[in-house]
Design a protein around this motif. Structure first.
Motif, PDB file in Angstrom:
ATOM      1  N   THR A  74       0.823  -1.211   0.000  1.00  0.00           N
ATOM      2  CA  THR A  74       0.000   0.000   0.000  1.00  0.00           C
ATOM      3  C   THR A  74       0.860   1.265   0.000  1.00  0.00           C
ATOM      4  OG1 THR A  74      -0.157   0.178   2.418  1.00  0.00           O
ATOM      5  CG2 THR A  74      -1.772  -1.231   1.299  1.00  0.00           C
ATOM      6  N   LYS A  75       2.172   1.120  -0.005  1.00  0.00           N
ATOM      7  CA  LYS A  75       3.060   2.280   0.092  1.00  0.00           C
ATOM      8  C   LYS A  75       3.938   2.419  -1.157  1.00  0.00           C
ATOM      9  CE  LYS A  75       3.181   2.144   5.135  1.00  0.00           C
ATOM     10  NZ  LYS A  75       2.191   3.229   5.240  1.00  0.00           N
ATOM     11  N   THR A  76       4.482   3.618  -1.328  1.00  0.00           N
ATOM     12  CA  THR A  76       5.420   3.899  -2.410  1.00  0.00           C
ATOM     13  C   THR A  76       6.812   4.043  -1.814  1.00  0.00           C
ATOM     14  OG1 THR A  76       3.767   5.011  -3.790  1.00  0.00           O
ATOM     15  CG2 THR A  76       6.074   5.572  -4.186  1.00  0.00           C
TER      16      THR A  76
ATOM     17  N   ARG B 128      10.889   5.803  -8.122  1.00  0.00           N
ATOM     18  CA  ARG B 128       9.721   5.560  -7.273  1.00  0.00           C
ATOM     19  C   ARG B 128       9.152   4.181  -7.605  1.00  0.00           C
ATOM     20  NH1 ARG B 128       6.944   9.794  -5.120  1.00  0.00           N
ATOM     21  NH2 ARG B 128       4.959   8.792  -5.628  1.00  0.00           N
ATOM     22  N   HIS B 129       9.012   3.319  -6.586  1.00  0.00           N
ATOM     23  CA  HIS B 129       8.471   1.983  -6.773  1.00  0.00           C
ATOM     24  C   HIS B 129       7.034   1.971  -6.251  1.00  0.00           C
ATOM     25  CE1 HIS B 129      12.501  -0.339  -7.180  1.00  0.00           C
ATOM     26  NE2 HIS B 129      12.677   0.941  -7.474  1.00  0.00           N
ATOM     27  N   VAL B 130       6.089   1.712  -7.150  1.00  0.00           N
ATOM     28  CA  VAL B 130       4.662   1.769  -6.823  1.00  0.00           C
ATOM     29  C   VAL B 130       4.026   0.423  -7.144  1.00  0.00           C
ATOM     30  CG1 VAL B 130       2.468   2.929  -7.265  1.00  0.00           C
ATOM     31  CG2 VAL B 130       4.621   4.222  -7.391  1.00  0.00           C
ATOM     32  N   TYR B 131       3.297  -0.137  -6.179  1.00  0.00           N
ATOM     33  CA  TYR B 131       2.558  -1.372  -6.426  1.00  0.00           C
ATOM     34  C   TYR B 131       1.200  -0.993  -7.001  1.00  0.00           C
ATOM     35  CZ  TYR B 131       0.929  -6.164  -5.672  1.00  0.00           C
ATOM     36  OH  TYR B 131       0.469  -7.458  -5.858  1.00  0.00           O
ATOM     37  N   ASN B 132       0.922  -1.423  -8.233  1.00  0.00           N
ATOM     38  CA  ASN B 132      -0.299  -0.996  -8.896  1.00  0.00           C
ATOM     39  C   ASN B 132      -0.851  -2.103  -9.790  1.00  0.00           C
ATOM     40  OD1 ASN B 132       1.295   1.167 -11.427  1.00  0.00           O
ATOM     41  ND2 ASN B 132       1.846  -0.859 -10.717  1.00  0.00           N
ATOM     42  N   TYR B 133      -2.088  -1.888 -10.248  1.00  0.00           N
ATOM     43  CA  TYR B 133      -2.773  -2.856 -11.088  1.00  0.00           C
ATOM     44  C   TYR B 133      -2.580  -2.458 -12.546  1.00  0.00           C
ATOM     45  CZ  TYR B 133      -6.556  -5.727 -13.007  1.00  0.00           C
ATOM     46  OH  TYR B 133      -7.291  -6.635 -13.739  1.00  0.00           O
ATOM     47  N   VAL B 134      -1.883  -3.294 -13.290  1.00  0.00           N
ATOM     48  CA  VAL B 134      -1.605  -3.036 -14.700  1.00  0.00           C
ATOM     49  C   VAL B 134      -2.203  -4.183 -15.512  1.00  0.00           C
ATOM     50  CG1 VAL B 134       0.175  -2.637 -16.434  1.00  0.00           C
ATOM     51  CG2 VAL B 134       0.551  -1.888 -14.063  1.00  0.00           C
ATOM     52  N   PRO B 135      -3.366  -3.979 -16.128  1.00  0.00           N
ATOM     53  CA  PRO B 135      -3.997  -5.086 -16.871  1.00  0.00           C
ATOM     54  C   PRO B 135      -3.091  -5.654 -17.954  1.00  0.00           C
ATOM     55  CG  PRO B 135      -5.541  -3.282 -16.588  1.00  0.00           C
ATOM     56  CD  PRO B 135      -4.200  -2.765 -16.160  1.00  0.00           C
ATOM     57  N   THR B 136      -2.505  -4.769 -18.756  1.00  0.00           N
ATOM     58  CA  THR B 136      -1.596  -5.211 -19.827  1.00  0.00           C
ATOM     59  C   THR B 136      -0.468  -4.199 -19.979  1.00  0.00           C
ATOM     60  OG1 THR B 136      -2.855  -4.068 -21.563  1.00  0.00           O
ATOM     61  CG2 THR B 136      -3.432  -6.376 -21.117  1.00  0.00           C
TER      62      THR B 136
ATOM     63  N   GLU C 161      19.829   3.584  -2.344  1.00  0.00           N
ATOM     64  CA  GLU C 161      19.516   3.905  -0.951  1.00  0.00           C
ATOM     65  C   GLU C 161      18.055   4.319  -0.844  1.00  0.00           C
ATOM     66  OE1 GLU C 161      21.083   6.922   2.596  1.00  0.00           O
ATOM     67  OE2 GLU C 161      21.887   7.070   0.551  1.00  0.00           O
ATOM     68  N   LEU C 162      17.375   3.775   0.141  1.00  0.00           N
ATOM     69  CA  LEU C 162      15.991   4.166   0.401  1.00  0.00           C
ATOM     70  C   LEU C 162      15.982   5.567   1.001  1.00  0.00           C
ATOM     71  CD1 LEU C 162      12.977   3.298   0.502  1.00  0.00           C
ATOM     72  CD2 LEU C 162      13.409   2.454   2.818  1.00  0.00           C
ATOM     73  N   ILE C 163      15.246   6.476   0.366  1.00  0.00           N
ATOM     74  CA  ILE C 163      15.238   7.860   0.860  1.00  0.00           C
ATOM     75  C   ILE C 163      13.857   8.294   1.380  1.00  0.00           C
ATOM     76  CG2 ILE C 163      17.139   8.563  -0.619  1.00  0.00           C
ATOM     77  CD1 ILE C 163      15.139   9.901  -2.492  1.00  0.00           C
ATOM     78  N   ARG C 164      12.817   7.558   0.999  1.00  0.00           N
ATOM     79  CA  ARG C 164      11.488   7.982   1.421  1.00  0.00           C
ATOM     80  C   ARG C 164      10.489   6.831   1.255  1.00  0.00           C
ATOM     81  NH1 ARG C 164      11.639  12.058  -1.408  1.00  0.00           N
ATOM     82  NH2 ARG C 164      10.185  11.692  -3.128  1.00  0.00           N
ATOM     83  N   VAL C 165       9.511   6.765   2.162  1.00  0.00           N
ATOM     84  CA  VAL C 165       8.384   5.849   2.050  1.00  0.00           C
ATOM     85  C   VAL C 165       7.118   6.679   2.179  1.00  0.00           C
ATOM     86  CG1 VAL C 165       7.179   3.867   3.011  1.00  0.00           C
ATOM     87  CG2 VAL C 165       9.683   3.901   2.984  1.00  0.00           C
TER      88      VAL C 165
END
Length: 363
Positions: free
Chosen positions: A213-215, A226-234, A358-362
């Protein structure tokens, strides 16, 4: 009770258990029930419906007839009662229309004797097959459950629902494919298929998977990502589903990646391409592995409980993984990266001390 301000794309689907009527409350659903939040989530949206006596019967088992109704509602099939191709399903049966339509669409199958057996219960193996057909799940994860073999019909489906964080199996490394599924269990499976928040619950103990649920924002040697968990149909003509997408600072898409975990390993990779083992389990100093072949650089856990400073925060419980200098064809002098439960990789450092990630932000 969870309050979800936004529904995922897949949650527009209405799917009910049988032909029961909706209820405002459920007298037999306690907040202490292990799947209370999932059932409550579905009840609020009338995806799960109860019975006229204000019960939802969380521990009642789901039948094959109810499964056909679920599929039928999902696909908006014509549920008009009618004769079917199965010898034990006639027009007098309430679920006959949905059974017939689902069979015509190739979503359900009967038995070699021509029967459907509508009142038999659905097993966990059966449910894995159903879930694979209900949701877009093109990717799987390698599993080694002691009670699941390659010759099982549900083998590939089980790998997919585990890879999609819909099911996880039991702590003794069994999946119990022949065990009946209850309404509460199916609610958990369905909620995880619809909403990333619930996927977070389908993980192994001490999981290194990130919160879906986080970026997650990283400073890398090629720029901010930026790594985003999202719904990508195709994507580019290929079926995708839920996936981590990596965006550059200007918002352009860099790539999609798969983050997967089973009780054997944590892996990261690309859809329909190679993937790499980032962490081999059990997590213990001296654990070694290769990401691809024995000719690739060896990875070794060289320390645990390490303190690592990042721009986001200081972690005190990181796992240190050292990658050896490889043979010439792989072109690396070696590096070290750090893994943290619930965050995955938080930092990577070359042998010369250069920080490459390096992780800089959540967010």
């Amino acid at each position: 009770m969870r309050s979800l301000k936004k529904l995922s794309v897949a949650a527009v689907v209405l799917l009910v258990f049988g032909l029961a009527s909706p209820v405002q409350g459920a007298t037999d659903l306690s907040a202490s029930h292990g799947f209370y939040e999932e059932m409550d989530y579905l009840l609020e949206r009338e995806i799960l419906q109860g019975y006229p006596d204000d019960t939802v019967r969380p521990d009642a088992e789901v039948t094959r007839a109810e499964a056909a109704i679920m599929i039928g509602r999902l696909k908006e099939f014509d549920g008009t009662q009618r004769d079917s191709e199965f010898t034990d399903v006639s027009a007098i049966q309430e679920a006959s229309g949905f059974i017939s339509a689902a069979a015509d669409a190739g979503l359900i199958e009967g038995y070699p004797d021509g029967m459907y057996r509508p009142y038999e219960t659905i097993t966990r193996g059966d449910m894995a097959i159903i879930l694979e057909r209900l949701f877009i799940i093109p990717f799987n994860v390698d599993v080694s459950f002691s009670d699941v073999s390659e010759n099982m019909e549900a083998f590939d489906a089980i790998k997919k629902v585990v890879g999609a964080n819909i099911a996880i199996g039991y702590t003794n490394n069994t999946f119990r494919p022949n065990e009946a599924v209850t309404r509460a269990q199916f609610s958990a499976f369905l909620a995880r298929g619809l909403e990333p928040e619930f996927k977070n619950d389908a993980t192994i103990e001490n999981s290194y998977l990130r919160d879906k649920t986080k970026t997650y924002v990283y400073d890398t040697e090629t720029g901010v990502q930026r790594h985003v968990y999202n719904y990508v149909p195709t994507r580019n003509g290929f079926t995708m589903g839920y996936i981590w997408s990596i965006y550059e600072e200007d918002g352009s898409l860099l790539s999609d990646v798969l983050e997967r975990e089973a009780r054997e390993e944590y892996t990261i990779g690309y859809p329909r391409s190679e993937y790499y083992i980032d962490l081999q389990y059990p997590v213990e100093v001296g654990q070694t592995w290769y990401v691809d072949t024995p000719y690739a650089p060896q990875h070794e856990i060289t320390d645990i409980g390490v303190t690592v400073e990042t721009a986001y925060q200081t972690f005190t419980d990181a796992v240190e993984v050292t990658v050896e200098a490889d043979q010439e064809e792989f072109m690396t002098d070696g590096y070290t990266y750090y893994m943290v439960e619930g965050f995955g990789e938080v930092k990577s450092v070359d042998v010369d001390g250069t920080v490459t990630k390096e992780l800089i932000r959540v967010e």
